[in-house]
Design an enzyme around this catalytic site. Structure first.
Site, PDB file in Angstrom:
ATOM      1  CG  PHE A   1      -3.156  -3.989   8.665  1.00 16.62           C
ATOM      2  CD1 PHE A   1      -2.142  -4.830   8.221  1.00 16.62           C
ATOM      3  CD2 PHE A   1      -3.035  -3.417   9.913  1.00 16.62           C
ATOM      4  CE1 PHE A   1      -1.033  -5.104   9.027  1.00 16.62           C
ATOM      5  CE2 PHE A   1      -1.928  -3.686  10.732  1.00 16.62           C
ATOM      6  CZ  PHE A   1      -0.944  -4.533  10.279  1.00 16.62           C
ATOM      7  CB  THR A  13       5.043  -0.024  -2.554  1.00 17.86           C
ATOM      8  OG1 THR A  13       5.781  -0.568  -1.453  1.00 17.86           O
ATOM      9  CG2 THR A  13       5.887  -0.084  -3.805  1.00 17.86           C
ATOM     10  CE  LYS A  73       5.493  -3.668   7.042  1.00 11.18           C
ATOM     11  NZ  LYS A  73       4.582  -2.587   7.387  1.00 11.18           N
ATOM     12  CG  PHE A 100       4.846  -9.207  -5.515  1.00 10.10           C
ATOM     13  CD1 PHE A 100       3.897  -8.242  -5.226  1.00 10.10           C
ATOM     14  CD2 PHE A 100       5.721  -9.603  -4.509  1.00 10.10           C
ATOM     15  CE1 PHE A 100       3.810  -7.693  -3.957  1.00 10.10           C
ATOM     16  CE2 PHE A 100       5.641  -9.065  -3.243  1.00 10.10           C
ATOM     17  CZ  PHE A 100       4.691  -8.112  -2.962  1.00 10.10           C
ATOM     18  CD1 TRP A 127       8.825  -3.237  -4.636  1.00  9.94           C
ATOM     19  CD2 TRP A 127       9.606  -4.351  -6.418  1.00  9.94           C
ATOM     20  NE1 TRP A 127       9.897  -3.991  -4.226  1.00  9.94           N
ATOM     21  CE2 TRP A 127      10.395  -4.684  -5.282  1.00  9.94           C
ATOM     22  CE3 TRP A 127       9.919  -4.939  -7.653  1.00  9.94           C
ATOM     23  CZ2 TRP A 127      11.465  -5.571  -5.364  1.00  9.94           C
ATOM     24  CZ3 TRP A 127      10.981  -5.823  -7.720  1.00  9.94           C
ATOM     25  CH2 TRP A 127      11.744  -6.137  -6.576  1.00  9.94           C
ATOM     26  CB  ALA A 175      -4.493  -0.075  10.490  1.00 10.91           C
ATOM     27  CE  LYS A 231      -2.464   0.040   3.510  1.00 16.26           C
ATOM     28  NZ  LYS A 231      -2.107  -1.280   4.045  1.00 16.26           N
ATOM     29  NE  ARG A 236      -0.412   4.074   8.623  1.00 19.12           N
ATOM     30  CZ  ARG A 236      -0.489   2.764   8.787  1.00 19.12           C
ATOM     31  NH1 ARG A 236      -0.743   2.267   9.976  1.00 19.12           N
ATOM     32  NH2 ARG A 236      -0.334   1.958   7.780  1.00 19.12           N
TER      33      ARG A 236
END
Lengths: 556, 556
Positions: free
Chosen positions: B302, B74, B106, B382, B410, B274, B72, B95
């Site tokens: 999320f 990204t 992460k 991806f 990406w 979230a 998100k 954020r």
């Protein structure tokens, strides 16, 4: 009515920090600005000046203070302004204030009156985040350690022998002794733990003693966190996170440049308390100042029994610094307290009590003499001092052949210490015989006894059974060749906060010892000294406020 | 071999932040620089632009993500670069990352690949200190509360009914349940306590919902800390420290300006999770962007069941924001997971499973439709996606009349979302019927039921006895007219992390409710969701390092 420190600070005409840097001889490319009046200074400034000769190093210490402090920072800040007034290139290296005392009893701590460092509010609050980085680094180690216990405990850590504690930069007594990991198994392994105030942490100590980022990483790796079930030490390096810890500290390791009210350069960096830690700003800040200025003034916390002893036995030895002179700050108020006057009555003239209290000053002078250093007594004038008291103290100094100067920096800024500065210009040219008090090769007990006798006037040291067992164990591990970092109440030469003056023939008690292997010293806790303070009945936080335009009140 | 996010970020050509500010239309006088590539932005920028019309507001949300995330941030970052590529003035509001996940599973969180925000290392570590200020502010309240208990307890606080917890910005499971105040009486009053991660704290929530420093102070004052022995609420204001707390937050309240890899302006400010908090960046950052840019892209954490619901029911209602369009991010990987493919097998082509998993996407689309907003599905590509899978998903979207775009940010940066940006330029011009899902006047149960039915597809809500008693008590205190902030696992539409797809006819369980009176909502905790995460067996911290020159590795 006098103006508060905050009011004076808020009226200051600050110069852009880039101008202050220029004055200090720091190229703009080596700065990392935090707004217009604070900046980090790259470690390259020091690296690029390695070949340059050091300036003269002047330590400011004091007698055992009243709870309001003796004005060491105030004197230090006023002195740099005075040196600059008499045309000398001078800089100051100071410690960073902790939020604990800011919200607790003391309020802000960046000098006072017309001898302050600014921006006062920022320096006293988050500044450039160094304290927060230390807190994070420390608690990352704790979280990884408890996670290791929870995830199979490959290192076989004995959960009842974890020695590394969590920290917060806060006065918070209920965190002294806690139990963590309560509840279901998913909440980790239950064990006793405790929080220390950030400024008493070993991470703070290693930040202040490190010579470089790589030295910092190595020292963090060497920090003892626990013993395993076989009694063998477990280090941060064993947890595999020394690299992450150093990464967390990548900005914190750079000294911070700010200015005095008279726009002279000050490096503020690192802030271990001097009662429960080693009490000196970072080696990197001091060494950077020594390359940039001809006269460098620095302070070490509380009286000469605490800060100065550790400055001269720990910091200077470790960093190979050669101090040139010492200023011993005394106030009429504190001398009266040492002459048995109650805190509430310190404003009343009492020449006799003051002269009686001079025994405390005499003891601290002896301590500095024992280190082989020339000194000058600075009488830090308060508005409540009477002429009779000041004259009596001056006479006492003269009669005992103690060099002395009346310092009026609180009321007058640098002008108030011109005489002191002039005396120091001569004093630092004296050859001196500076030498640490003890050899590192001596036993732990011998080192402690040397400090207690020489700096406190004690006749003996008593060890609890726990302390005795610790000494035996540390010696077995080969940790007995480290320096000693005494933890003791600041208000007394003894380990009892209520005893004033300069008692003799007393015994101090060592309750517990803690190895700080990354810092390179053993902390020796005397009496009932705590590594996590508490808040007073009405915390200073209760008087603080901020308005719509960001104007702060009550931070003094 | 692909480059890591960190490697790409380290190769970026950053512009001085003053240039980025100029591009955004922020005068240099409104900046407070933190080095050359980060700056705080004065709240005056917003104040001075009050009269100006707002830009268009685009929310980026997602389906229920895999544990690697849907991309998100990204997509959001790539989108602002795409808008700028097609000549539109756009900004992003994001954020701030929490150190908990950074050291945990992460690693860093500031976009990915060629759609990142830089300086990536700083943003992921201490950034401008906002998290640390929140931690300090929160723990100052706790310290003063426990000090109040210790110093006579004038407010008659019931020590067993303290609801305000301490925080750390760290994944540290052993702090979930602790006992504080153990030991002698001087260590304060013994009681059960617990730590929450900073990003789940109410201080974080009020920072993100406040309209000004004074609003922040008022909201902090209204935070419920405990009940007294008569069962009456005790607030931060009763402790007399709302002013000190606001002072601690004086810099944290200002949004932070950084840039994308393509040198477009981004405000990063506030970072509530979230799942266990309301999941949106600060109102002040979003509103500032709306005054500066024609298109403002923001994300909420999320899936649409969590972040988007709270963005639309809490943040937009509270701040009177009018969203114009929603991007729903989906990945082939996550869709396969919702089609019952195991995490380890997500790299293998499986068109059938993916199409089965589209039920999850369909459910989130329904949610956005229920809010009356136009949307577009962004397929976040991806490297492991196969052509057959992508085509099948495109066909599914077309067949069901869902606007859709393939996003390749990406791999390609802004260029990879030009089509998406062009679609959004049209979409935001549509009239929409945005309306929060529930009326604040409804009962707590009705509000929760509305969310559970509409956004999760549940048929009913079960309350534990504790939750029932809390609802009765909150209603008595008049707190039932507040918004609801659901705390729920992010990976599932249900309250069970392992259930994928889009189940129907299930019941969710409300375990506990917590009033956030300063934030203006009631947190409803479902299932076993935790407000303090733990570290994994091998924390991300273990792969991180820094070298002599300050180069960081392993932060990705």
């Amino acid at each position: 009515m006098y103006k508060t420190d905050l009011e004076i600070a808020q009226e200051a005409k600050l110069q852009p920090i880039t101008e202050i840097a220029k004055k200090a001889g720091i190229p703009e490319s080596e700065l990392e600005l935090y707004g217009n009046v604070k900046t980090k200074v790259s470690l390259d400034v020091l690296k690029n000046a390695e070949a340059k000769e050091d300036g003269k190093l002047i330590l400011v210490t004091a007698i055992n203070p009243t709870r309001a402090g003796e004005g060491k920072s105030t004197t230090t800040v006023g002195l740099v302004d005075a040196f600059n007034q008499i045309g000398k290139k001078a800089m100051v290296a100071l410690r960073e204030p902790s939020l604990g005392p800011v919200f607790g009893i003391k309020g802000g701590a960046a000098g006072g009156g017309y001898a302050q460092v600014v921006p006062m509010e920022d320096i006293n609050l988050h500044f450039t985040g160094d304290m927060h980085a230390i807190t994070t680094c420390n608690n990352l180690i704790s979280a990884c350690l408890d996670n290791h216990l929870h995830q199979g405990n490959e290192l076989q850590i004995d959960k009842d022998r974890v020695v590394f504690k969590r920290v917060l930069d806060m006065n918070d007594r209920v965190l002294r002794q806690v139990v963590v990991g309560l509840g279901p198994k998913a909440n980790g392994v239950e064990r006793h733990d405790g929080f220390t105030i950030t400024v008493a942490s070993e991470i703070m100590a290693v930040l202040c003693l490190a010579n470089s980022l790589m030295d910092l990483k190595e020292r963090i790796g060497k920090i003892l966190v626990a013993y395993n079930v076989e009694g063998q030490p477990v280090y941060v390096a064993d947890l595999g996170i020394a690299g992450a810890c150093a990464m967390v500290m990548k900005d914190a390791i750079k000294p911070n440049l700010v200015q005095t009210l008279e726009n002279n350069p000050v490096l503020i960096h690192g802030g271990p308390f001097a009662n429960i830690a080693h009490g000196c700003n970072s080696v990197l800040a001091t060494r950077t100042c020594l390359k940039l200025a001809d006269y460098v003034i620095t302070e070490a916390g509380f009286g000469a029994d605490l800060g100065a002893e550790k400055f001269l036995d720990i910091k200077c030895r470790e960093a190979n610094l050669k101090p040139n002179a010492v200023v011993i700050v005394a106030t009429i108020r504190a001398l009266k307290q040492h002459g048995n006057v109650a805190y509430e009555d310190l404003q009343t003239e009492n020449v006799e009590a003051m002269l009686e209290g001079c025994c405390n000053l005499a003891k601290h002078i002896e301590t500095i003499q024992a280190f082989g250093l020339p000194y000058v007594v600075a009488i830090n004038e308060f508005a409540t001092d009477t002429q009779a008291e000041v004259e009596a103290l001056q006479t006492w100094c003269k009669r005992n052949n103690h060099p002395m100067s009346l310092s009026q920096v609180w009321a007058k800024g640098g002008e108030g210490a011109v005489d002191l500065a002039n005396q120091l210009v001569e004093l630092v040219e004296q050859e001196n015989n500076y030498k640490p008090l003890y050899d590192l090769d001596a036993s732990i007990e011998d080192k402690i006894l040397t400090i207690a006798k020489t700096c406190y006037g004690a006749k003996d040291v008593h060890y609890t059974d726990e302390a005795k067992a610790q000494i035996a164990m540390f010696t077995q591990h080969g940790w007995d060749k480290l320096a000693i970092c005494m933890a003791k109440v600041p208000s007394s030469l003894t380990d009892d906060a209520k005893i004033c003056g300069a008692p003799k023939d007393f015994t101090i008690t060592i309750r517990e010892l803690r190895p700080s292997l990354g810092a390179g010293f053993i902390v020796a806790l005397t009496g009932s000294v705590m590594t996590m303070p508490g808040l007073p009945k009405v915390p200073a936080a209760n008087r603080m406020d901020i308005d719509e335009d960001g104007n702060i009140t009550g931070l003094f």
